[in-house]
Design a protein around this motif. Sequence first.
Motif, PDB file in Angstrom:
ATOM      1  N   VAL A  54       0.839  -1.200   0.000  1.00  0.00           N
ATOM      2  CA  VAL A  54       0.000   0.000   0.000  1.00  0.00           C
ATOM      3  C   VAL A  54       0.871   1.246   0.000  1.00  0.00           C
ATOM      4  N   LEU A  55       0.501   2.200  -0.855  1.00  0.00           N
ATOM      5  CA  LEU A  55       1.124   3.515  -0.845  1.00  0.00           C
ATOM      6  C   LEU A  55       0.195   4.475  -0.124  1.00  0.00           C
ATOM      7  N   CYS A  56       0.749   5.266   0.779  1.00  0.00           N
ATOM      8  CA  CYS A  56       0.010   6.343   1.420  1.00  0.00           C
ATOM      9  C   CYS A  56       0.613   7.651   0.949  1.00  0.00           C
ATOM     10  N   LEU A  57      -0.245   8.529   0.387  1.00  0.00           N
ATOM     11  CA  LEU A  57       0.213   9.819  -0.123  1.00  0.00           C
ATOM     12  C   LEU A  57      -0.467  10.918   0.681  1.00  0.00           C
ATOM     13  N   PRO A  58       0.130  11.348   1.802  1.00  0.00           N
ATOM     14  CA  PRO A  58      -0.477  12.379   2.645  1.00  0.00           C
ATOM     15  C   PRO A  58      -0.534  13.722   1.937  1.00  0.00           C
ATOM     16  N   GLY A  59      -1.625  14.450   2.175  1.00  0.00           N
ATOM     17  CA  GLY A  59      -1.773  15.767   1.575  1.00  0.00           C
ATOM     18  C   GLY A  59      -3.131  16.349   1.903  1.00  0.00           C
ATOM     19  N   THR A  60      -3.562  17.304   1.090  1.00  0.00           N
ATOM     20  CA  THR A  60      -4.888  17.886   1.277  1.00  0.00           C
ATOM     21  C   THR A  60      -5.947  16.796   1.271  1.00  0.00           C
ATOM     22  N   HIS A  61      -5.831  15.881   0.310  1.00  0.00           N
ATOM     23  CA  HIS A  61      -6.707  14.716   0.224  1.00  0.00           C
ATOM     24  C   HIS A  61      -5.817  13.480   0.193  1.00  0.00           C
ATOM     25  N   THR A  62      -5.593  12.891   1.344  1.00  0.00           N
ATOM     26  CA  THR A  62      -4.660  11.773   1.467  1.00  0.00           C
ATOM     27  C   THR A  62      -5.200  10.523   0.780  1.00  0.00           C
ATOM     28  N   LYS A  63      -4.332   9.874   0.010  1.00  0.00           N
ATOM     29  CA  LYS A  63      -4.706   8.657  -0.713  1.00  0.00           C
ATOM     30  C   LYS A  63      -4.038   7.432  -0.085  1.00  0.00           C
ATOM     31  N   TRP A  64      -4.820   6.352   0.024  1.00  0.00           N
ATOM     32  CA  TRP A  64      -4.304   5.031   0.373  1.00  0.00           C
ATOM     33  C   TRP A  64      -4.536   4.138  -0.840  1.00  0.00           C
ATOM     34  N   VAL A  65      -3.452   3.609  -1.406  1.00  0.00           N
ATOM     35  CA  VAL A  65      -3.523   2.958  -2.718  1.00  0.00           C
ATOM     36  C   VAL A  65      -2.948   1.543  -2.645  1.00  0.00           C
ATOM     37  N   HIS A  66      -3.751   0.566  -3.030  1.00  0.00           N
ATOM     38  CA  HIS A  66      -3.304  -0.828  -3.059  1.00  0.00           C
ATOM     39  C   HIS A  66      -2.610  -1.098  -4.389  1.00  0.00           C
TER      40      HIS A  66
ATOM     41  N   SER B  50      -6.988  -0.680  -6.088  1.00  0.00           N
ATOM     42  CA  SER B  50      -8.054   0.156  -5.541  1.00  0.00           C
ATOM     43  C   SER B  50      -7.419   1.259  -4.716  1.00  0.00           C
ATOM     44  N   PHE B  51      -8.213   2.263  -4.344  1.00  0.00           N
ATOM     45  CA  PHE B  51      -7.691   3.319  -3.481  1.00  0.00           C
ATOM     46  C   PHE B  51      -8.832   3.978  -2.721  1.00  0.00           C
ATOM     47  N   GLN B  52      -8.437   4.717  -1.688  1.00  0.00           N
ATOM     48  CA  GLN B  52      -9.399   5.385  -0.820  1.00  0.00           C
ATOM     49  C   GLN B  52      -8.820   6.746  -0.426  1.00  0.00           C
ATOM     50  N   THR B  53      -9.685   7.765  -0.376  1.00  0.00           N
ATOM     51  CA  THR B  53      -9.255   9.127  -0.086  1.00  0.00           C
ATOM     52  C   THR B  53      -9.828   9.612   1.236  1.00  0.00           C
ATOM     53  N   PHE B  54      -8.997  10.332   1.999  1.00  0.00           N
ATOM     54  CA  PHE B  54      -9.417  10.959   3.247  1.00  0.00           C
ATOM     55  C   PHE B  54      -9.096  12.455   3.170  1.00  0.00           C
ATOM     56  N   MET B  55     -10.082  13.296   3.504  1.00  0.00           N
ATOM     57  CA  MET B  55      -9.916  14.754   3.394  1.00  0.00           C
ATOM     58  C   MET B  55      -9.249  15.348   4.631  1.00  0.00           C
ATOM     59  N   THR B  56      -8.259  14.661   5.168  1.00  0.00           N
ATOM     60  CA  THR B  56      -7.644  15.052   6.433  1.00  0.00           C
ATOM     61  C   THR B  56      -6.987  16.420   6.356  1.00  0.00           C
ATOM     62  N   GLY B  57      -6.209  16.659   5.311  1.00  0.00           N
ATOM     63  CA  GLY B  57      -5.526  17.945   5.181  1.00  0.00           C
ATOM     64  C   GLY B  57      -6.491  19.100   5.025  1.00  0.00           C
ATOM     65  N   GLU B  58      -7.530  18.908   4.218  1.00  0.00           N
ATOM     66  CA  GLU B  58      -8.514  19.964   4.028  1.00  0.00           C
ATOM     67  C   GLU B  58      -9.307  20.216   5.308  1.00  0.00           C
ATOM     68  N   LEU B  59      -9.627  19.156   6.049  1.00  0.00           N
ATOM     69  CA  LEU B  59     -10.324  19.321   7.321  1.00  0.00           C
ATOM     70  C   LEU B  59      -9.482  20.126   8.306  1.00  0.00           C
ATOM     71  N   PHE B  60      -8.182  19.851   8.337  1.00  0.00           N
ATOM     72  CA  PHE B  60      -7.304  20.620   9.230  1.00  0.00           C
ATOM     73  C   PHE B  60      -7.333  22.096   8.864  1.00  0.00           C
ATOM     74  N   ASP B  61      -7.264  22.385   7.570  1.00  0.00           N
ATOM     75  CA  ASP B  61      -7.292  23.781   7.127  1.00  0.00           C
ATOM     76  C   ASP B  61      -8.621  24.449   7.484  1.00  0.00           C
ATOM     77  N   LEU B  62      -9.720  23.776   7.228  1.00  0.00           N
ATOM     78  CA  LEU B  62     -11.041  24.348   7.529  1.00  0.00           C
ATOM     79  C   LEU B  62     -11.227  24.570   9.021  1.00  0.00           C
ATOM     80  N   LEU B  63     -10.878  23.570   9.817  1.00  0.00           N
ATOM     81  CA  LEU B  63     -11.084  23.675  11.261  1.00  0.00           C
ATOM     82  C   LEU B  63     -10.170  24.720  11.899  1.00  0.00           C
ATOM     83  N   SER B  64      -8.937  24.800  11.412  1.00  0.00           N
ATOM     84  CA  SER B  64      -7.981  25.720  12.032  1.00  0.00           C
ATOM     85  C   SER B  64      -8.140  27.162  11.571  1.00  0.00           C
TER      86      SER B  64
END
Length: 308
Positions: free
Chosen positions: A144-156, A164-178
Motif C-alpha cells: 500500500v502507498l500512502c500519499l499524505p496531503g490535502t486529500h490523502t490517498k491510500w492505494v493498493h 483500488s484506493f481510498q481518499t481521506f480529506m484530512t488535510g482539508e479538514l485541518f485547514d477548515l477547522l484551524s
Amino acid sequence: MNNYEQWVGIDWGTTNVRFWLLATNGTTLDEVVLPLGMNTVTSGQYENIILDTITKWSLRHTPLRVITCGMLGAKNGWFEAPYLTTTCDSIDCDKLYSVQTNSSTLDVKIIPGIANYRPTYDVMRGEETQIKGFVTQNPDFEGVLCLPGTHTKWVHIKNSIIVSFQTFMTGELFDLLSHHSVLRHSVDTQLVDEEEFINAVDDTLSRPELFAQRLFYVRARSLLANTSKEKATSRLLGTLIGTELAGSKPYWLGHKVALIGSKKLTGMYQRALDLTGLETEVFDATENTILGLKYVHDRLAKEIPTNN
C-alpha cells in the motif's frame, strides 16, 4: 524521432502549481512555484499562465513539449481528461489528452486521473503520476502507498497496478477547522508537540467514534486548562490523523506501506503508524512526480501514439 533536449513538466494542484524545466534525462534545470491553483484560475487562463511562466527560460524547441498532471485536467480545469478506471496502470500513454492550444509553440499533454467505483466511489488527479514514478523505481513493490496531503490517498498496488484506493480529506479538514471554525482561536502554529500529537493519535485510534467530541475538547481544554497553541494544534493534528488511520485500517493492517509526500507530513504519518507496530518507508513526492512525468516523456520520445 523527436529528441527534445529540454521539456517542461507541470503539476497543477488545487492551491498551487509547480513548473519544472527538465533535461532529457530528467534532471531538473529550474523550478517555479506559483499560488495559482485550480481554485484561483479559470479555464481560459491556463495557456497564458504557462506561456508567461516558461518565457523566461528562452527555450529553443518549437513546439515545446509540456507534460502535465493534476487539476488542469479536471472538470473545472483547463480541459477535462477522462479518468482511467481501476484496476489499471497508473499511467496509460495511449490515453493522454492532447490539448489544442492557441499557440504553435506548445505541445501539451495531460495525464488522466483515475476513478475507483468499487467498493466505493473515489477519484485522484496528480497522485497517479507520483505512483508511476514510484513503481518505475520499485517494480517489485506489493503493498500500500500512502500519499499524505490535502486529500490523502491510500492505494493498493500489486504487479505495479493500482488495484483500488481510498481518499481521506484530512488535510482539508485541518485547514477548515484551524481557519474557519471555533478552533481557530486555539490553534495557529505550525509547531508540533511530539508527545501531544502521539497521545492524540493513540486516543483516537482507541475510540474513533468520539471524533466530533475530541474536536471540541481541543477548544474546551485551551479555555479551561490554558494549554498552549502548540499543544492544541498537535492535539488537532493527532485527532485527525488518528481518525484517518482508524478508517484506513483495512489498507495498512498486515500490508507493507510506503509513504510518498513532503518530509513534514510523511514524518507525522510515520510516527502515527509506529504506534500500530507498522514499519514504513518514506519517499519524496516531488522526486516521484518528476519520475512519473519523465516516464511519459520517454514514451513519447519513442513516438508512442496518443489519443486526441
